[in-house]
Design a protein around this motif. Structure first.
Motif, PDB file in Angstrom:
ATOM      1  N   HIS A  82       3.300   4.898  18.375  1.00 66.81           N
ATOM      2  CA  HIS A  82       3.014   3.897  17.332  1.00 66.81           C
ATOM      3  C   HIS A  82       3.573   2.532  17.719  1.00 66.81           C
ATOM      4  O   HIS A  82       2.880   1.515  17.667  1.00 66.81           O
ATOM      5  N   ALA A  84       1.791  -1.211  19.396  1.00 64.53           N
ATOM      6  CA  ALA A  84       2.030  -2.578  18.930  1.00 64.53           C
ATOM      7  C   ALA A  84       2.545  -3.467  20.054  1.00 64.53           C
ATOM      8  O   ALA A  84       2.182  -4.649  20.160  1.00 64.53           O
ATOM      9  N   GLU A  96       5.296   8.040  10.903  1.00 65.57           N
ATOM     10  CA  GLU A  96       4.553   6.923  11.482  1.00 65.57           C
ATOM     11  C   GLU A  96       5.483   5.790  11.899  1.00 65.57           C
ATOM     12  O   GLU A  96       5.259   5.143  12.922  1.00 65.57           O
ATOM     13  N   GLU A 139      10.546  -4.127  11.798  1.00 65.34           N
ATOM     14  CA  GLU A 139       9.546  -3.074  11.942  1.00 65.34           C
ATOM     15  C   GLU A 139       9.202  -2.429  10.606  1.00 65.34           C
ATOM     16  O   GLU A 139       8.048  -2.060  10.354  1.00 65.34           O
ATOM     17  N   HIS A 188       6.779  -4.732   8.793  1.00 69.76           N
ATOM     18  CA  HIS A 188       5.432  -4.629   9.338  1.00 69.76           C
ATOM     19  C   HIS A 188       4.772  -3.310   8.937  1.00 69.76           C
ATOM     20  O   HIS A 188       3.584  -3.279   8.588  1.00 69.76           O
ATOM     21  N   HIS A 189       5.561  -2.239   8.970  1.00 70.01           N
ATOM     22  CA  HIS A 189       4.974  -0.938   8.678  1.00 70.01           C
ATOM     23  C   HIS A 189       4.635  -0.797   7.195  1.00 70.01           C
ATOM     24  O   HIS A 189       3.635  -0.155   6.846  1.00 70.01           O
ATOM     25  N   TYR A 212       1.398  -2.402   6.665  1.00 69.17           N
ATOM     26  CA  TYR A 212       0.353  -1.513   7.177  1.00 69.17           C
ATOM     27  C   TYR A 212       0.128  -0.340   6.223  1.00 69.17           C
ATOM     28  O   TYR A 212      -1.013   0.003   5.886  1.00 69.17           O
ATOM     29  N   TYR A 213       1.195   0.268   5.757  1.00 65.04           N
ATOM     30  CA  TYR A 213       1.102   1.436   4.882  1.00 65.04           C
ATOM     31  C   TYR A 213       0.409   1.086   3.573  1.00 65.04           C
ATOM     32  O   TYR A 213      -0.493   1.787   3.112  1.00 65.04           O
ATOM     33  N   THR A 255      -1.606  -1.298   2.956  1.00 62.48           N
ATOM     34  CA  THR A 255      -2.985  -1.723   3.157  1.00 62.48           C
ATOM     35  C   THR A 255      -3.904  -0.552   3.451  1.00 62.48           C
ATOM     36  O   THR A 255      -5.049  -0.518   2.997  1.00 62.48           O
ATOM     37  N   THR A 256      -3.414   0.435   4.204  1.00 59.55           N
ATOM     38  CA  THR A 256      -4.275   1.525   4.669  1.00 59.55           C
ATOM     39  C   THR A 256      -4.159   2.787   3.838  1.00 59.55           C
ATOM     40  O   THR A 256      -4.963   3.702   4.011  1.00 59.55           O
ATOM     41  N   PRO A 287      -5.885  -4.160   0.287  1.00 60.42           N
ATOM     42  CA  PRO A 287      -4.481  -4.539   0.325  1.00 60.42           C
ATOM     43  C   PRO A 287      -3.780  -4.361  -1.016  1.00 60.42           C
ATOM     44  O   PRO A 287      -4.369  -4.569  -2.072  1.00 60.42           O
TER      45      PRO A 287
END
Length: 237
Positions: A24, A28, A199, A215, A218-219, A222-223, A225-226, A232
C-alpha cells in the motif's frame, strides 16, 4: 532485458524505508515518482526478490483501562435501530500502531455510525485523557451536530474523565457506554479497525509520530472517499 524503472523504484523504496513498507505504501511512493504501479503489480516484484515487510511484534498493548469506582453511562444503543441519518450516533475507540524500533503509537477515532465514516481522530505516543477528547473536539467543531448526538464508547478511563464528560455536555451531546467487559457493545468501532489497520499498515510500521500523522491523514481521506463506493465524506455530512 533491463529491469523496468518502476520495479527498480519499488526495490529502492523498500530498502530506503528499512523493509517496513508493504504494498500500500510502496504504491504511493512509486506513484509519487511518476511511475505507474498497483499493489497487485508490486506484489510479484517483492516476491521475486524475496522481499517481505517486517512484521510488528506479537505483543498487544492494552488500550482499555477501566476504573471500577467511576460510574459509567448507560448503553443507550441497546435495543435501538441503526441510525438512518448522519450525526445521530458517533462511536469511538482507541487502537495501537507499531513503531519502528519497538514501541507503539495510539490512535483514537470517532465514526459516524450511519455512514461508517471517520469524523474525528487524534494520534499520540501515549494514551492521556485528551487523546479521545481532542479527537472528539475536532469532530464537533467541524461537523456541528445538533443537540442530542449520542457519543458511544467503552468504559476506558479516557471516556470517563471529567474533561471528556464536560466536552460532551458543552456541545449538547449524550454519552453512552458499553457494558463492562462486553466487547460486542462497541462492535461497530472495533470491527472497523480490522480493515482500516490492514490497509494503513500493510505489514509495516511507522518511523515516528510525524510520519504517522501524515499517513493517517492521507489514509482517512482515502477511506472516507472509497468506503462502500460512496462519494466523498464531506458531501455526505
Amino acid at each position: 532485458m533491463p529491469e523496468p524503472a518502476w520495479q527498480v523504484a519499488v526495490r529502492q523504496a523498500f530498502a530506503h524505508h528499512s523493509q517496513r513498507y508493504g504494498t500500500h505504501r510502496l504504491r504511493a511512493e512509486v506513484q509519487a515518482q511518476d511511475h505507474r504501479g498497483s499493489r497487485w503489480r508490486i506484489c510479484p516484484v517483492l516476491k521475486a526478490h524475496g522481499l517481505r515487510a517486517q512484521q510488528p511484534c506479537s505483543f498487544v498493548p492494552r488500550t482499555t483501562e477501566t476504573d471500577p469506582a467511576v460510574r459509567a453511562a448507560p448503553n443507550r444503543l441497546l435495543g435501538q435501530p441503526a441510525p438512518t441519518a448522519p450525526n445521530r450516533v458517533w462511536v469511538g475507540d482507541i487502537t495501537y500502531l507499531p513503531r519502528q524500533g519497538g514501541g507503539w503509537l495510539y490512535l483514537a477515532v470517532w465514526l459516524a455510525r450511519c455512514l461508517r465514516k471517520i469524523v474525528g481522530w487524534h494520534v499520540r505516543e501515549t494514551m492521556p485523557e485528551d487523546l479521545v477528547s481532542e479527537a472528539l473536539r475536532r469532530a464537533l467543531v467541524v461537523r456541528r451536530p445538533a443537540a442530542g448526538l449520542i457519543v458511544h464508547s467503552d468504559q476506558g478511563r479516557q471516556y470517563t474523565a471529567t474533561r471528556f464528560k464536560d466536552l460532551v455536555s458543552r456541545y449538547g451531546a449524550v454519552q453512552s457506554m458499553s457494558r463492562r467487559d462486553n466487547c460486542y457493545d462497541n462492535a461497530h468501532a472495533e470491527s472497523f479497525w480490522s480493515r482500516f489497520k490492514a490497509e494503513l499498515l500493510d505489514g509495516g510500521s511507522f518511523p515516528g509520530l510525524a510520519e504517522a500523522r501524515l499517513e493517517i491523514s492521507h489514509h482517512i481521506a482515502y477511506y472516507n472517499t472509497t468506503q462502500h463506493g460512496t462519494p466523498p465524506f464531506s458531501a455526505q455530512l
